[in-house]
Design a protein around this motif. Structure first.
Motif, PDB file in Angstrom:
ATOM      1  N   ARG A   8     -35.317  22.151  -7.822  1.00  0.00           N
ATOM      2  CA  ARG A   8     -35.973  20.854  -8.007  1.00  0.00           C
ATOM      3  C   ARG A   8     -36.635  20.789  -9.399  1.00  0.00           C
ATOM      4  O   ARG A   8     -36.514  19.796 -10.110  1.00  0.00           O
ATOM      5  CB  ARG A   8     -37.037  20.706  -6.910  1.00  0.00           C
ATOM      6  CG  ARG A   8     -37.649  19.356  -6.842  1.00  0.00           C
ATOM      7  CD  ARG A   8     -38.812  19.383  -5.868  1.00  0.00           C
ATOM      8  NE  ARG A   8     -39.335  18.064  -5.725  1.00  0.00           N
ATOM      9  CZ  ARG A   8     -39.593  17.487  -4.577  1.00  0.00           C
ATOM     10  NH1 ARG A   8     -39.392  18.111  -3.440  1.00  0.00           N
ATOM     11  NH2 ARG A   8     -40.090  16.289  -4.546  1.00  0.00           N
ATOM     12  N   HIS A  15     -32.468  14.600 -13.174  1.00  0.00           N
ATOM     13  CA  HIS A  15     -32.709  13.530 -12.206  1.00  0.00           C
ATOM     14  C   HIS A  15     -33.299  12.300 -12.909  1.00  0.00           C
ATOM     15  O   HIS A  15     -32.868  11.167 -12.669  1.00  0.00           O
ATOM     16  CB  HIS A  15     -33.647  13.996 -11.091  1.00  0.00           C
ATOM     17  CG  HIS A  15     -33.796  12.980 -10.001  1.00  0.00           C
ATOM     18  ND1 HIS A  15     -34.752  11.994 -10.032  1.00  0.00           N
ATOM     19  CD2 HIS A  15     -33.067  12.754  -8.878  1.00  0.00           C
ATOM     20  CE1 HIS A  15     -34.611  11.222  -8.960  1.00  0.00           C
ATOM     21  NE2 HIS A  15     -33.597  11.667  -8.247  1.00  0.00           N
ATOM     22  N   SER A  24     -33.359   2.492 -12.445  1.00  0.00           N
ATOM     23  CA  SER A  24     -34.204   2.471 -11.239  1.00  0.00           C
ATOM     24  C   SER A  24     -35.365   1.475 -11.355  1.00  0.00           C
ATOM     25  O   SER A  24     -35.859   0.992 -10.352  1.00  0.00           O
ATOM     26  CB  SER A  24     -34.736   3.877 -10.946  1.00  0.00           C
ATOM     27  OG  SER A  24     -35.481   4.343 -12.025  1.00  0.00           O
ATOM     28  N   TYR A 118     -26.149  20.181  -2.964  1.00  0.00           N
ATOM     29  CA  TYR A 118     -27.592  19.889  -3.079  1.00  0.00           C
ATOM     30  C   TYR A 118     -27.780  18.536  -3.779  1.00  0.00           C
ATOM     31  O   TYR A 118     -28.564  17.689  -3.337  1.00  0.00           O
ATOM     32  CB  TYR A 118     -28.297  21.009  -3.858  1.00  0.00           C
ATOM     33  CG  TYR A 118     -29.615  20.587  -4.460  1.00  0.00           C
ATOM     34  CD1 TYR A 118     -30.771  20.521  -3.674  1.00  0.00           C
ATOM     35  CD2 TYR A 118     -29.711  20.222  -5.801  1.00  0.00           C
ATOM     36  CE1 TYR A 118     -31.983  20.091  -4.218  1.00  0.00           C
ATOM     37  CE2 TYR A 118     -30.906  19.797  -6.348  1.00  0.00           C
ATOM     38  CZ  TYR A 118     -32.031  19.730  -5.560  1.00  0.00           C
ATOM     39  OH  TYR A 118     -33.222  19.289  -6.101  1.00  0.00           O
ATOM     40  N   VAL A 119     -27.023  18.326  -4.852  1.00  0.00           N
ATOM     41  CA  VAL A 119     -27.153  17.076  -5.609  1.00  0.00           C
ATOM     42  C   VAL A 119     -26.635  15.887  -4.777  1.00  0.00           C
ATOM     43  O   VAL A 119     -27.271  14.825  -4.729  1.00  0.00           O
ATOM     44  CB  VAL A 119     -26.418  17.186  -6.966  1.00  0.00           C
ATOM     45  CG1 VAL A 119     -26.432  15.860  -7.719  1.00  0.00           C
ATOM     46  CG2 VAL A 119     -27.068  18.276  -7.815  1.00  0.00           C
ATOM     47  N   GLY A 122     -29.179  15.465  -1.778  1.00  0.00           N
ATOM     48  CA  GLY A 122     -30.480  15.006  -2.276  1.00  0.00           C
ATOM     49  C   GLY A 122     -30.425  13.563  -2.742  1.00  0.00           C
ATOM     50  O   GLY A 122     -31.379  12.800  -2.568  1.00  0.00           O
ATOM     51  N   GLY A 126     -33.037   9.460  -2.351  1.00  0.00           N
ATOM     52  CA  GLY A 126     -33.321   8.323  -3.225  1.00  0.00           C
ATOM     53  C   GLY A 126     -32.568   7.080  -2.740  1.00  0.00           C
ATOM     54  O   GLY A 126     -33.034   5.964  -2.904  1.00  0.00           O
ATOM     55  N   TYR A 188     -24.818  17.383 -11.539  1.00  0.00           N
ATOM     56  CA  TYR A 188     -25.493  16.295 -12.267  1.00  0.00           C
ATOM     57  C   TYR A 188     -24.658  15.842 -13.469  1.00  0.00           C
ATOM     58  O   TYR A 188     -24.543  14.641 -13.748  1.00  0.00           O
ATOM     59  CB  TYR A 188     -26.879  16.743 -12.736  1.00  0.00           C
ATOM     60  CG  TYR A 188     -27.987  16.467 -11.731  1.00  0.00           C
ATOM     61  CD1 TYR A 188     -28.328  15.161 -11.376  1.00  0.00           C
ATOM     62  CD2 TYR A 188     -28.703  17.508 -11.150  1.00  0.00           C
ATOM     63  CE1 TYR A 188     -29.350  14.907 -10.465  1.00  0.00           C
ATOM     64  CE2 TYR A 188     -29.728  17.254 -10.240  1.00  0.00           C
ATOM     65  CZ  TYR A 188     -30.050  15.946  -9.905  1.00  0.00           C
ATOM     66  OH  TYR A 188     -31.052  15.687  -9.004  1.00  0.00           O
ATOM     67  N   PHE A 191     -21.815  13.712 -12.256  1.00  0.00           N
ATOM     68  CA  PHE A 191     -22.257  12.362 -11.898  1.00  0.00           C
ATOM     69  C   PHE A 191     -22.428  11.516 -13.157  1.00  0.00           C
ATOM     70  O   PHE A 191     -22.021  10.353 -13.204  1.00  0.00           O
ATOM     71  CB  PHE A 191     -23.580  12.425 -11.113  1.00  0.00           C
ATOM     72  CG  PHE A 191     -23.965  11.107 -10.490  1.00  0.00           C
ATOM     73  CD1 PHE A 191     -23.622  10.814  -9.178  1.00  0.00           C
ATOM     74  CD2 PHE A 191     -24.659  10.149 -11.226  1.00  0.00           C
ATOM     75  CE1 PHE A 191     -23.960   9.582  -8.615  1.00  0.00           C
ATOM     76  CE2 PHE A 191     -25.001   8.922 -10.666  1.00  0.00           C
ATOM     77  CZ  PHE A 191     -24.659   8.642  -9.359  1.00  0.00           C
TER      78      PHE A 191
HETATM   79  C1  HEM Z   1     -31.964   4.652  -8.966  1.00  0.00           C
HETATM   80  C2  HEM Z   1     -31.696   5.925  -8.873  1.00  0.00           C
HETATM   81  C3  HEM Z   1     -32.500   6.932  -8.103  1.00  0.00           C
HETATM   82  C4  HEM Z   1     -33.729   6.847  -7.532  1.00  0.00           C
HETATM   83  C5  HEM Z   1     -34.703   5.667  -7.534  1.00  0.00           C
HETATM   84  C6  HEM Z   1     -34.001   8.133  -6.901  1.00  0.00           C
HETATM   85  C7  HEM Z   1     -35.134   8.428  -6.194  1.00  0.00           C
HETATM   86  C8  HEM Z   1     -35.368   9.620  -5.546  1.00  0.00           C
HETATM   87  C9  HEM Z   1     -36.518   9.898  -4.726  1.00  0.00           C
HETATM   88  C10 HEM Z   1     -37.662   8.906  -4.446  1.00  0.00           C
HETATM   89  C11 HEM Z   1     -36.394  11.152  -4.261  1.00  0.00           C
HETATM   90  C12 HEM Z   1     -37.383  11.928  -3.402  1.00  0.00           C
HETATM   91  C13 HEM Z   1     -37.218  11.534  -1.974  1.00  0.00           C
HETATM   92  C14 HEM Z   1     -38.020  12.397  -1.026  1.00  0.00           C
HETATM   93  O1  HEM Z   1     -38.544  13.453  -1.424  1.00  0.00           O
HETATM   94  O2  HEM Z   1     -38.076  11.995   0.138  1.00  0.00           O
HETATM   95  C15 HEM Z   1     -35.151  11.688  -4.773  1.00  0.00           C
HETATM   96  C16 HEM Z   1     -34.669  12.960  -4.529  1.00  0.00           C
HETATM   97  C17 HEM Z   1     -33.495  13.453  -5.026  1.00  0.00           C
HETATM   98  N1  HEM Z   1     -32.555  12.757  -5.759  1.00  0.00           N
HETATM   99 FE1  HEM Z   1     -32.782  10.913  -6.493  1.00  0.00          FE
HETATM  100  N2  HEM Z   1     -32.933   8.962  -7.108  1.00  0.00           N
HETATM  101  C18 HEM Z   1     -32.004   8.280  -7.825  1.00  0.00           C
HETATM  102  C19 HEM Z   1     -30.760   8.732  -8.223  1.00  0.00           C
HETATM  103  C20 HEM Z   1     -30.279   9.981  -7.973  1.00  0.00           C
HETATM  104  C21 HEM Z   1     -28.981  10.451  -8.380  1.00  0.00           C
HETATM  105  C22 HEM Z   1     -27.943   9.599  -9.087  1.00  0.00           C
HETATM  106  C23 HEM Z   1     -28.878  11.744  -7.976  1.00  0.00           C
HETATM  107  C24 HEM Z   1     -27.735  12.697  -8.116  1.00  0.00           C
HETATM  108  C25 HEM Z   1     -26.647  12.497  -8.836  1.00  0.00           C
HETATM  109  C26 HEM Z   1     -30.113  12.088  -7.314  1.00  0.00           C
HETATM  110  C27 HEM Z   1     -30.398  13.323  -6.769  1.00  0.00           C
HETATM  111  C28 HEM Z   1     -31.534  13.623  -6.066  1.00  0.00           C
HETATM  112  C29 HEM Z   1     -31.812  14.923  -5.502  1.00  0.00           C
HETATM  113  C30 HEM Z   1     -30.924  16.159  -5.597  1.00  0.00           C
HETATM  114  C31 HEM Z   1     -33.033  14.823  -4.842  1.00  0.00           C
HETATM  115  C32 HEM Z   1     -33.739  15.923  -4.059  1.00  0.00           C
HETATM  116  C33 HEM Z   1     -34.817  16.552  -4.927  1.00  0.00           C
HETATM  117  C34 HEM Z   1     -35.490  17.706  -4.172  1.00  0.00           C
HETATM  118  O3  HEM Z   1     -36.377  17.406  -3.367  1.00  0.00           O
HETATM  119  O4  HEM Z   1     -35.097  18.841  -4.363  1.00  0.00           O
HETATM  120  N3  HEM Z   1     -30.939  11.008  -7.325  1.00  0.00           N
HETATM  121  N4  HEM Z   1     -34.549  10.734  -5.553  1.00  0.00           N
END
Ligand code: HEM
Length: 203
Positions: A8, A15, A24, A118-119, A122, A126, A188, A191
């Protein structure tokens, strides 16, 4: 630091970059064209990853049967819901061009595959937030039923929890952790490349 905290932390800049590529901060004003690009990028990423994962997992030996079972891969398929939406929203020729893009994903080990996943998994966290905002948008709900975001929604927490347990159990040596981290970094980058490919095809 646990492997999940490490991944993370080290991938946070990536991210942030994905968030700004997608836009976003302007989701509530997203146009239909923005939404098509978001879905097309996700389609290239998830369909390629699912195809290669399926193949890789089918070759696994009996020692890893338990881990493969816990992964519950079939329950994590996102390609079909993306196809439903894209078939309805894109001209046939454009959808065909998306489908024909070369798949260059490969995995060096099961732990490396988990880094990629994972990616993918995860990103669905979001996705919940993205769906909530887009559902309030004036234009997007008129052109789609959100099959992709809805398909995962109610199972997101359960699937994320069991995926994290699997990673903690499996990535238990320095070498395995390295392979996992490498997979996440590459995912990543894939993507990001998918975003530019999709943009080029759609314009
Ligand atoms: C508009 C685009 C995006 C927004 C607003 C967003 C928002 C978020 C949010 C709020 C979380 C945390 C959720 C939680 O902990 O419950 C999260 C986690 C994550 N997102 Fe995104 N995300 C976006 C795009 C992406 C993209 C495109 C990817 C991958 C290609 C990605 C990969 C991840 C991963 C891997 C996590 C987990 C992080 C962890 O806790 O280890 N996200 N995202």
């Amino acid at each position: 630091m646990s492997i999940l905290q490490t991944v993370r932390t080290v991938t946070r800049p990536r991210h942030d970059l994905m968030e700004s590529l997608i836009g976003s901060d302007r989701l509530s004003n997203f146009s239909v064209e923005d939404y098509k690009l978001l879905l097309s990028t996700n389609y290239l990423f998830h369909s390629h990853l699912e195809h290669q994962s399926h193949f890789f997992l089918s070759l696994k030996d009996e020692n890893q049967e338990e881990q493969v079972k816990k992964l519950d891969f079939l329950n994590r398929i996102k390609k079909d819901s993306l196809e439903i939406e894209l078939r309805a929203m894109l001209p046939v020729a454009i959808f065909q061009e998306l489908k024909q893009q070369e798949n260059t994903i490969h995995f060096s080990s099961f732990e490396n595959l988990l880094g990629w996943l994972y990616v993918a998994e995860g990103s669905m966290l979001g996705g919940k937030m993205i769906h909530r905002i887009l559902a309030q948008n004036k234009e997007i709900p008129l052109v789609t039923n959100f099959d992709f975001f809805k398909n995962y929604e109610e199972k997101t927490s359960y699937l994320w929890k069991s995926f994290k347990e699997l990673v903690e159990q499996t990535c238990n040596t320095e070498q395995k952790k390295e392979m996992f981290l490498e997979g996440a970094e590459k995912a990543y980058l894939y993507f990001e490349a998918a975003f530019y490919k999709a943009k080029n095809i759609l314009q």
